[in-house]
Design a protein around this motif. Structure first.
Motif, PDB file in Angstrom:
ATOM      1  N   ALA A 128      27.821  11.386   2.771  1.00  0.00           N
ATOM      2  CA  ALA A 128      27.977  12.841   2.684  1.00  0.00           C
ATOM      3  C   ALA A 128      28.310  13.295   1.265  1.00  0.00           C
ATOM      4  O   ALA A 128      27.903  14.380   0.839  1.00  0.00           O
ATOM      5  N   LEU A 138      25.466  14.547  -1.177  1.00  0.00           N
ATOM      6  CA  LEU A 138      24.660  15.744  -0.904  1.00  0.00           C
ATOM      7  C   LEU A 138      24.509  16.666  -2.112  1.00  0.00           C
ATOM      8  O   LEU A 138      23.402  17.178  -2.345  1.00  0.00           O
ATOM      9  N   ALA A 171      22.349  18.600   7.008  1.00  0.00           N
ATOM     10  CA  ALA A 171      23.074  19.653   6.297  1.00  0.00           C
ATOM     11  C   ALA A 171      22.311  20.975   6.343  1.00  0.00           C
ATOM     12  O   ALA A 171      22.908  22.046   6.539  1.00  0.00           O
TER      13      ALA A 171
END
Length: 250
Positions: free
Chosen positions: A25, A28, A140
């Motif tokens: 994560a 990103l 996302a």
């Protein structure tokens, strides 16, 4: 016994895929172009069909409600019925179904093709986690775009209902009365519940489609089978989750 084992294996693979994706994560922000591209594919490219269907769903709701309510003098409450129905149920459900059919099928086809033609294996060989560049930006993007699509679906559906309620002869409800009852009975909590549903639906759809696409084995024929499986599985999960989420949010 084999179908049950296959279902359990699919659930396990999907959960493990989510865990592996969440580990990346923090990467990103460095994938902003991929994230923006997925936002375009999920949001902007899906928006026209969402708007068209929302308008006519709102119109049908107003038409059916007007036909029933006019018989006992309650047609001024058409706005509240359309408002609550779109915000709590039909808006997020319709957006999720469209995302599953349009976006989910495309995701599965792309990832299944990459898996069949060994492009995913090439990424692994180069020490590039497929979850980081193939799954994370999509998850996302769907979390960002689903609330936007759900809100637009609500607004267009409400105006579609207002137009039908005003123009159909046996209803002939003034727009100010329509929106007065809509505002009175449709609260912020109702809209928020619909957005929560849309978020969960979209996240599950994209995750399932990515998982099925990356688990594809065989040749080109299996790509079509994976797409069909992903869409059918997504639709079933949307309906099942809709029941449990509605019960929980009520």
């Amino acid at each position: 016994m084999k179908p049950i084992l296959a279902v359990l294996e699919g659930i396990g693979d999907t959960v493990l895929l989510l865990v592996r994706t969440l580990r990346h994560a923090s990467s990103l922000p460095r994938q902003l172009p991929r994230f923006i591209d997925q936002c375009y594919q999920i949001g902007y490219a899906t928006l026209p069909i969402v708007a068209i269907l929302s308008f006519f769903i709102g119109g049908v709701l107003a038409l059916q409600a007007g036909y029933s309510m006019s018989n006992f003098g309650a047609k001024e409450f058409i706005g509240s019925l359309v408002g609550l129905s779109m915000a709590r149920a039909l808006g997020p459900l319709m957006v999720a179904v469209l995302v599953a059919g349009r976006v989910g099928s495309a995701i599965t086809a792309e990832l299944a093709s990459m898996k069949v033609y060994q492009e995913v294996d090439a990424l692994v060989t180069m020490n590039i986690p497929p979850e980081r560049i193939l799954v994370l930006p999509r998850l996302a993007a769907v979390l960002v775009m689903m609330p936007v699509l759900a809100i637009i679906a609500n607004l267009v559906g409400w105006f579609g209902g207002a137009l039908v309620a005003h123009t159909v002869d046996f209803i002939a409800l003034e727009p100010d009365k329509y929106f007065e009852t809509l505002r009175r009975y449709t609260k912020f909590d109702d809209i928020a519940d619909g957005i929560i549903k849309a978020e969960v639906f979209g996240f599950v759809v994209v995750l399932v489609c990515c998982s099925i696409g990356l688990r594809t084995r065989g040749g080109p024929r299996e790509i079509g089978a994976s797409v069909t499986k992903a869409v059918v599985t997504s639709l079933i999960l949307i309906l099942v989750l809709d029941y449990f989420l509605t019960k929980a949010l009520l």
